[in-house]
Design a protein around this motif. Structure first.
Motif, PDB file in Angstrom:
ATOM      1  N   UNK A 287       0.847  -1.202   0.000  1.00  0.00           N
ATOM      2  CA  UNK A 287       0.000   0.000   0.000  1.00  0.00           C
ATOM      3  C   UNK A 287       0.881   1.250   0.000  1.00  0.00           C
ATOM      4  N   UNK A 288       0.773   2.047  -1.032  1.00  0.00           N
ATOM      5  CA  UNK A 288       1.664   3.193  -1.162  1.00  0.00           C
ATOM      6  C   UNK A 288       0.973   4.547  -1.172  1.00  0.00           C
ATOM      7  N   UNK A 289      -0.354   4.560  -1.326  1.00  0.00           N
ATOM      8  CA  UNK A 289      -1.041   5.837  -1.558  1.00  0.00           C
ATOM      9  C   UNK A 289      -2.332   5.965  -0.754  1.00  0.00           C
ATOM     10  N   UNK A 290      -2.831   7.211  -0.689  1.00  0.00           N
ATOM     11  CA  UNK A 290      -4.174   7.428  -0.152  1.00  0.00           C
ATOM     12  C   UNK A 290      -4.783   8.640  -0.844  1.00  0.00           C
ATOM     13  N   UNK A 291      -6.098   8.771  -0.760  1.00  0.00           N
ATOM     14  CA  UNK A 291      -6.798   9.909  -1.344  1.00  0.00           C
ATOM     15  C   UNK A 291      -7.328  10.815  -0.236  1.00  0.00           C
ATOM     16  N   UNK A 292      -7.258  12.121  -0.476  1.00  0.00           N
ATOM     17  CA  UNK A 292      -7.871  13.106   0.406  1.00  0.00           C
ATOM     18  C   UNK A 292      -8.972  13.806  -0.366  1.00  0.00           C
ATOM     19  N   UNK A 293     -10.171  13.864   0.223  1.00  0.00           N
ATOM     20  CA  UNK A 293     -11.330  14.444  -0.465  1.00  0.00           C
ATOM     21  C   UNK A 293     -11.959  15.517   0.428  1.00  0.00           C
ATOM     22  N   UNK A 294     -12.161  16.696  -0.136  1.00  0.00           N
ATOM     23  CA  UNK A 294     -12.771  17.813   0.602  1.00  0.00           C
ATOM     24  C   UNK A 294     -14.051  18.205  -0.134  1.00  0.00           C
TER      25      UNK A 294
ATOM     26  N   UNK B 113      -3.520  -0.209  -8.557  1.00  0.00           N
ATOM     27  CA  UNK B 113      -4.435  -1.264  -8.121  1.00  0.00           C
ATOM     28  C   UNK B 113      -4.983  -0.877  -6.746  1.00  0.00           C
ATOM     29  N   UNK B 114      -6.144  -1.454  -6.399  1.00  0.00           N
ATOM     30  CA  UNK B 114      -6.759  -1.167  -5.101  1.00  0.00           C
ATOM     31  C   UNK B 114      -5.832  -1.506  -3.931  1.00  0.00           C
TER      32      UNK B 114
END
Length: 309
Positions: free
Chosen positions: A1-8, A60-61
């Motif tokens: 796991x290398x990433x994440x999303x930030x949503x505003x 990928x997920x």
């Protein structure tokens, strides 16, 4: 796991960011917020946008740790019980978005999330205990204790703008109470106080010749030394500095961060707040630094990503 999303999620646009674990932003973009039909399209649109971004970056997920989301409403356990800005009534944001994306989701109030962003990569970087106040159309706030958002039982932790700071006030705040900090320290509040001062005196002021007064006009007049504007802003500083003195006695932060459109007035505004804050703050808290937020409109996506990390 290398990433994440930030949503505003805002009432007009949804801001999104793709982050590496160290806080490096890989990509950021916006989509329109469709609030029709009680905001039914908002979460499906977010899910679609994330899916297409993952395709674009050939991800990928399994590489995605999670999605953090900030929303303009109190949040408890990933659930929103109504958001006027989005048209939502009851909405289980966490469960719905997890179902749409197949990715783990964390949800928080937008002002709290922005405070977390400023603590992580902005004006409050390096601090674990933080109070953030956003001075915009309203007054928002976020409280971080030991690196974590103080959300509270009802999700109303950090509702700084609705602390009652003037028992004599008769005009009603948007929340239904009277005498809230928001009625004085927001852009709307500053305009209200300026119009009141103009109506109650015949004193010369550049604001008299201003057709439709905005907060920026008052702040510019204040910075140029216009006596009436200086008096108006002194009242704003007293109300805000006094309120921050109370919050500091409860939280004892290592920094206070000021953000939102009004903070663009810069150091003269900070000096004014500090003057009154020092007058009212508990002795051990008097020297708490008051700083300007530095992430601007990106604070929300940074904070949302940090919630996941």
């Amino acid at each position: 796991m290398n990433y994440c999303f930030g949503v505003d999620i805002g009432g007009t646009t949804v801001k999104l960011g793709l982050f590496e674990f160290n806080g490096t932003i890989v990509d950021k973009w916006e989509i329109k917020t469709y609030t029709e039909n009680e905001g039914a399209a908002i979460l499906p649109d977010v899910a679609k946008s994330i899916a297409s971004k993952m395709e674009e970056h050939q991800m990928k997920k399994e590489q995605i740790l999670g999605i953090g989301v900030g929303v303009p409403a109190p949040v408890a356990d990933g659930i929103v019980n109504g958001s006027a800005n989005l048209g939502w009534k009851y909405k289980n944001v966490k469960a719905e978005l997890e179902e749409l994306t197949g990715i783990k989701v964390k949800v928080g109030n937008d002002a709290n999330v922005a405070a977390l962003g400023e603590m992580w990569k902005g004006g409050g970087q390096g601090n674990k205990d933080l109070i953030m106040v956003t001075l915009g159309t309203g007054v928002g706030g976020g409280i971080i204790v030991d690196g974590r958002i103080l959300g509270g039982f009802h999700g109303a932790g950090g509702e700084i703008g609705h602390a009652n700071i003037c028992h004599e006030e008769t005009a009603a705040c948007n929340c239904g109470n009277s005498g809230c900090l928001e009625q004085y320290a927001s852009a709307t509040g500053i305009v209200r106080l300026a119009k009141k001062a103009l109506a109650e005196s015949s004193e010369d002021s550049v604001l008299r010749n201003t057709e439709s007064i905005e907060a920026k006009d008052v702040l510019d007049a204040f910075k140029s030394g216009d006596a009436l504007a200086v008096r108006v802003m002194d009242e704003v500083g007293e109300k805000l500095g006094g309120a921050l003195g109370i919050f500091a006695a409860v939280v004892d932060p290592d920094a206070i961060v000021i953000g939102g459109g009004v903070s663009k007035a810069g150091q003269p505004l900070i000096n004014l707040i500090e003057k009154h804050y020092k007058k009212y703050a508990f002795s051990l808290c008097k020297d708490t630094p008051i700083v300007i937020a530095s992430l601007g409109n990106d604070a929300g996506i940074y904070g949302a990503a940090k919630m996941v990390l």
